[in-house]
Motif scaffolding. Sequence first.
Motif, PDB file in Angstrom:
ATOM      1  N   SER A   1       0.827  -1.205   0.000  1.00 36.07           N
ATOM      2  CA  SER A   1       0.000   0.000   0.000  1.00 36.07           C
ATOM      3  C   SER A   1       0.865   1.260   0.000  1.00 36.07           C
ATOM      4  CB  SER A   1      -0.920   0.038   1.227  1.00 36.07           C
ATOM      5  OG  SER A   1      -0.166   0.298   2.394  1.00 36.07           O
TER       6      SER A   1
ATOM      7  N   GLU B   1      -4.197   2.918  -5.337  1.00 28.87           N
ATOM      8  CA  GLU B   1      -4.039   2.111  -4.124  1.00 28.87           C
ATOM      9  C   GLU B   1      -4.288   0.623  -4.358  1.00 28.87           C
ATOM     10  OE1 GLU B   1      -2.787   1.578  -0.326  1.00 28.87           O
ATOM     11  OE2 GLU B   1      -2.746   3.439  -1.446  1.00 28.87           O
ATOM     12  N   SER B   2      -5.332   0.280  -5.075  1.00 30.34           N
ATOM     13  CA  SER B   2      -5.659  -1.133  -5.277  1.00 30.34           C
ATOM     14  C   SER B   2      -4.620  -1.859  -6.130  1.00 30.34           C
ATOM     15  CB  SER B   2      -7.038  -1.264  -5.913  1.00 30.34           C
ATOM     16  OG  SER B   2      -7.050  -0.626  -7.183  1.00 30.34           O
ATOM     17  N   GLU B   3      -3.859  -1.123  -6.921  1.00 30.07           N
ATOM     18  CA  GLU B   3      -2.856  -1.764  -7.770  1.00 30.07           C
ATOM     19  C   GLU B   3      -1.648  -2.258  -6.980  1.00 30.07           C
ATOM     20  OE1 GLU B   3      -1.938   0.677 -11.136  1.00 30.07           O
ATOM     21  OE2 GLU B   3      -3.975   0.527 -11.904  1.00 30.07           O
ATOM     22  N   TRP B   4      -1.337  -1.611  -5.852  1.00 27.82           N
ATOM     23  CA  TRP B   4      -0.246  -2.118  -5.010  1.00 27.82           C
ATOM     24  C   TRP B   4      -0.555  -3.573  -4.662  1.00 27.82           C
ATOM     25  CZ3 TRP B   4       3.876   0.751  -4.890  1.00 27.82           C
ATOM     26  CH2 TRP B   4       3.806   2.135  -4.800  1.00 27.82           C
ATOM     27  N   TRP B   5      -1.780  -3.758  -4.261  1.00 26.74           N
ATOM     28  CA  TRP B   5      -2.232  -5.052  -3.787  1.00 26.74           C
ATOM     29  C   TRP B   5      -2.130  -6.103  -4.884  1.00 26.74           C
ATOM     30  CZ3 TRP B   5      -2.654  -6.569   0.896  1.00 26.74           C
ATOM     31  CH2 TRP B   5      -3.438  -7.664   1.245  1.00 26.74           C
ATOM     32  N   SER B   6      -2.518  -5.754  -6.069  1.00 25.72           N
ATOM     33  CA  SER B   6      -2.520  -6.728  -7.166  1.00 25.72           C
ATOM     34  C   SER B   6      -1.111  -7.063  -7.649  1.00 25.72           C
ATOM     35  CB  SER B   6      -3.386  -6.235  -8.329  1.00 25.72           C
ATOM     36  OG  SER B   6      -2.844  -5.062  -8.883  1.00 25.72           O
TER      37      SER B   6
ATOM     38  N   ASP C   1      -6.961 -11.139   2.151  1.00 21.16           N
ATOM     39  CA  ASP C   1      -7.527 -10.312   1.098  1.00 21.16           C
ATOM     40  C   ASP C   1      -7.882  -8.919   1.607  1.00 21.16           C
ATOM     41  OD1 ASP C   1      -7.339 -12.314  -0.832  1.00 21.16           O
ATOM     42  OD2 ASP C   1      -9.237 -13.205  -0.188  1.00 21.16           O
ATOM     43  N   ASP C   2      -7.642  -8.647   2.878  1.00 24.49           N
ATOM     44  CA  ASP C   2      -7.956  -7.347   3.481  1.00 24.49           C
ATOM     45  C   ASP C   2      -6.698  -6.484   3.477  1.00 24.49           C
ATOM     46  OD1 ASP C   2      -8.537  -5.172   5.122  1.00 24.49           O
ATOM     47  OD2 ASP C   2      -9.792  -6.350   6.472  1.00 24.49           O
ATOM     48  N   GLN C   3      -6.617  -5.605   2.493  1.00 26.53           N
ATOM     49  CA  GLN C   3      -5.426  -4.780   2.298  1.00 26.53           C
ATOM     50  C   GLN C   3      -5.102  -3.928   3.521  1.00 26.53           C
ATOM     51  OE1 GLN C   3      -5.641  -2.129  -1.067  1.00 26.53           O
ATOM     52  NE2 GLN C   3      -3.452  -1.731  -1.050  1.00 26.53           N
ATOM     53  N   LYS C   4      -6.099  -3.350   4.144  1.00 19.53           N
ATOM     54  CA  LYS C   4      -5.856  -2.484   5.298  1.00 19.53           C
ATOM     55  C   LYS C   4      -5.249  -3.263   6.462  1.00 19.53           C
ATOM     56  CE  LYS C   4      -7.986   0.656   8.625  1.00 19.53           C
ATOM     57  NZ  LYS C   4      -6.984   0.297   9.601  1.00 19.53           N
TER      58      LYS C   4
ATOM     59  N   THR D   1      -1.697  -4.303   5.638  1.00 23.04           N
ATOM     60  CA  THR D   1      -0.842  -3.112   5.709  1.00 23.04           C
ATOM     61  C   THR D   1      -0.526  -2.771   7.156  1.00 23.04           C
ATOM     62  OG1 THR D   1      -1.705  -2.204   3.638  1.00 23.04           O
ATOM     63  CG2 THR D   1      -0.683  -0.646   5.151  1.00 23.04           C
TER      64      THR D   1
END
Length: 187
Positions: free
Chosen positions: A54, A142-147, A169-172, A175
């Motif tokens: 993130s 932001e969502s691309e970091w995750w992918s 699957d929970d990015q927050k 992080t």
Amino acid sequence: MPPYLTLRFPQYPQWTAVVAKFTSVPSSVLEQATQRVFAGETTLGVLNTTLLVSTRQLEYAIYKTVQNEEFGTRKAKTLATEIFANLSPDKNIGEALRRFGLNTDCDQVVTVALVREGDSVDDQYQKMAELLGGLQPVEIVESEWWSHADMKKVRKVYKLNDAVGLDYDDQKKVTDLVIGACIMRTA
């Protein structure tokens, strides 16, 4: 102006951080950039995105780097290397460079420049594109970091495999745990 992320911290108004993300970087460009980084031809921090989950994780490392510089507690020789160290869950700077440094297996690259008040932020934009063969940065989403993160490596490096009840699957939440692992390293 290309899509750069500019960070300023209220506690340290004399500092500006400039962050850019580049995608689809050819391995030949990565190899040339790696040579220039190791030769000391640039002060930019140049990271692969394999372990970045993130923007907040990156912001933490940059903030901690500025704080260490201001307090005179920097552990690394350069600000760029200090960013790598602050992204790492352990104190071994060499290991941090290996994990977060350029890697020809990862065509996603993030560049970071820390600029003191009075120095030109615009010069950093040019240096970033020049280092990566004239490529232009992409918007930081932001969502691309995750992918783009390698979650298997993230779990191993930050020792999250034993986290009970963690939804990977929970990015927050991931992080938070990643940043927590970095904070605990300094405790």
